[in-house]
Design an enzyme around this catalytic site. Structure first.
Site, PDB file in Angstrom:
ATOM      1  CD  GLU A 199      -2.718   1.536   0.492  1.00 23.74           C
ATOM      2  OE1 GLU A 199      -2.395   2.176  -0.530  1.00 23.74           O
ATOM      3  OE2 GLU A 199      -3.860   1.110   0.727  1.00 23.74           O
ATOM      4  CG  HIS A 201      -2.182   5.063   1.989  1.00 25.52           C
ATOM      5  ND1 HIS A 201      -1.465   4.374   2.946  1.00 25.52           N
ATOM      6  CD2 HIS A 201      -3.477   4.690   2.152  1.00 25.52           C
ATOM      7  CE1 HIS A 201      -2.282   3.616   3.656  1.00 25.52           C
ATOM      8  NE2 HIS A 201      -3.511   3.779   3.201  1.00 25.52           N
ATOM      9  CD  GLU A 253      -7.983   4.071  -1.767  1.00 29.59           C
ATOM     10  OE1 GLU A 253      -8.394   4.715  -0.787  1.00 29.59           O
ATOM     11  OE2 GLU A 253      -7.121   3.183  -1.696  1.00 29.59           O
ATOM     12  CG  HIS A 303     -10.927   1.154  -1.248  1.00 34.86           C
ATOM     13  ND1 HIS A 303     -11.764   2.022  -0.581  1.00 34.86           N
ATOM     14  CD2 HIS A 303      -9.757   1.173  -0.568  1.00 34.86           C
ATOM     15  CE1 HIS A 303     -11.123   2.560   0.445  1.00 34.86           C
ATOM     16  NE2 HIS A 303      -9.906   2.059   0.474  1.00 34.86           N
TER      17      HIS A 303
END
Length: 398
Positions: A199, A201, A253, A303
């Site tokens: 991940e 982000h 997402e 997501h």
């Protein structure tokens, strides 16, 4: 024929435990009631947007009151017509998504079948899931390794985590070394047959993302998620794919429209798309995005981070999806009250979830908790850590 009588909104939180990561501290549950007393449930995204999202749901409510709840595509088109900025407004998109999920829940209940039956029938009887949210307060490689073993012992065969500590935009040599050591510790702890997912982000500029992806390739991640800032999606991902063509890249997402999804997949910029049913216009938007990914040979890994109604809706979508790669789950790592909202309806078994076969979303909502935990106000804001960070991980260790 019944009509939509009301749209009720329940922002719920246990403020006593709200020192958890802010994204986990609140759920926004929507309850659509028909004139003959049937109820359907949906969920909207709260992340530092609770009050604007509540206002946006009130706007959708004005549109849908009195309408036939079974005319779901018509209602979507009406909202698309009236909300001039729908394709640019996260608040509008998540508000409509919650209502759309509720309408599908209602439809399934009226016809006595799970939502996946209304979407072409069951394809996946069980859904492979990866754990997320499991690494709160993990900082050192040993912290990550210890918790990763616990996750495997819970039954998961895949896990995602953010190893990048406090770095944002760029990352120096020390930061990259720390990240590599954390990922290596997890890989060694879980072995080569457990999938690990990285991940990011959406935190890095392109040059840093390129360095990072090259460094992570040796650990054979199932995918690396959002390696560049979201406003660099098109050009940044293009550059990244040129230098690291063999690493799966996942994005999506933050997608709130079909057109955004098309831009990503039609240009060959992603290998895995991650739309979120609570901001990609519910089942209506997700099925259209799914058709696009099927046409372009892209896998889906939706997501799924916010709450138990979202969790139930996502699994219903997954059950009828051919090109599902894997499903994200925070379910076991949320505050207990979130699981209690659906009477703890889900259990991971040998790395998979079984999809409920009861009508609609297949869950029973604890309506007493909706009332008892309803609150007014704002989510907690932790200036020392961004809202998207897993609690206690915004630190280095060297």
């Amino acid at each position: 024929m019944p009509v939509i009588k009301d749209v009720e909104v329940y922002p719920v939180s246990d403020l006593a435990t709200a020192k958890a990561s802010p994204w986990a501290s609140v759920s926004i549950i929507v309850r659509v009631v028909t004139s003959d007393g049937q109820v359907g449930y949906g969920e909207a995204v709260p992340t530092l947007r609770v009050n604007p999202v509540l206002r946006a749901i009130e706007e959708v409510r004005r549109l849908v009151i009195g309408k036939d709840p079974f005319r779901i595509n018509y209602i979507y088109r009406e909202w698309y017509k009236h909300d001039f900025y729908l394709t640019r407004s996260f608040e509008s998109a998540t508000a409509y998504s919650a209502v759309d999920i509720s309408l599908h829940d209602l439809l399934g209940k009226y016809y006595g079948m799970p939502i996946y039956q209304l979407m072409g029938g069951l394809i996946n009887e069980k859904i492979k899931a990866y754990a997320n949210g499991w690494y709160s307060d993990c900082v050192t490689p040993d912290d990550f390794a210890r918790r990763a073993k616990e996750v495997v012992n819970m039954g998961f065969k895949a896990m995602k985590f953010d190893p990048f500590g406090p770095y944002f935009d760029s990352m120096d040599t020390r930061g990259l070394e720390e990240a590599v050591e954390r990922v290596r510790a997890v890989r060694e702890a879980v072995g080569k047959y457990v999938d690990i997912l990285i991940e990011t982000h959406g935190r890095f500029n392109v040059n840093t993302a390129i360095q990072m992806v090259k460094a992570m390739e040796e650990f054979n991640p199932l995918f690396i998620e959002e390696p560049v800032h979201p406003d660099l999606n098109l050009e940044g991902l293009y550059k990244l794919k040129q230098v690291a063509p063999h690493v799966r890249i996942a994005v999506g997402e933050r997608v709130i429209s079909i057109e955004e999804a098309l831009q990503l997949v039609s240009r060959g910029l992603v290998d895995v798309l991650q739309p979120d049913i609570t901001n990609a216009l519910g089942f209506t938007g997700m099925t259209r995005i799914r058709a696009i990914t099927e046409a372009y040979g892209i896998e889906l890994a939706p997501h799924n981070a916010f709450g138990p109604v979202q969790h139930a809706a996502t699994l219903q979508f997954d059950a009828s999806t051919y090109n599902l790669l894997i499903q994200e789950s925070f379910y076991e790592f949320w505050p207990t009250w979130k699981r209690d909202l659906v009477n703890n309806a889900f259990k991971i078994e040998d790395g998979y979830y079984r999809v409920p076969s009861k009508p609609g979303l297949g869950i029973d909502i604890n309506e007493r908790l909706l009332t008892e935990m309803k609150f007014e106000g704002m989510e907690p804001f932790h200036e020392e850590e961004p809202v998207w960070v897993i609690k206690g991980t915004w630190r280095g260790y060297k």
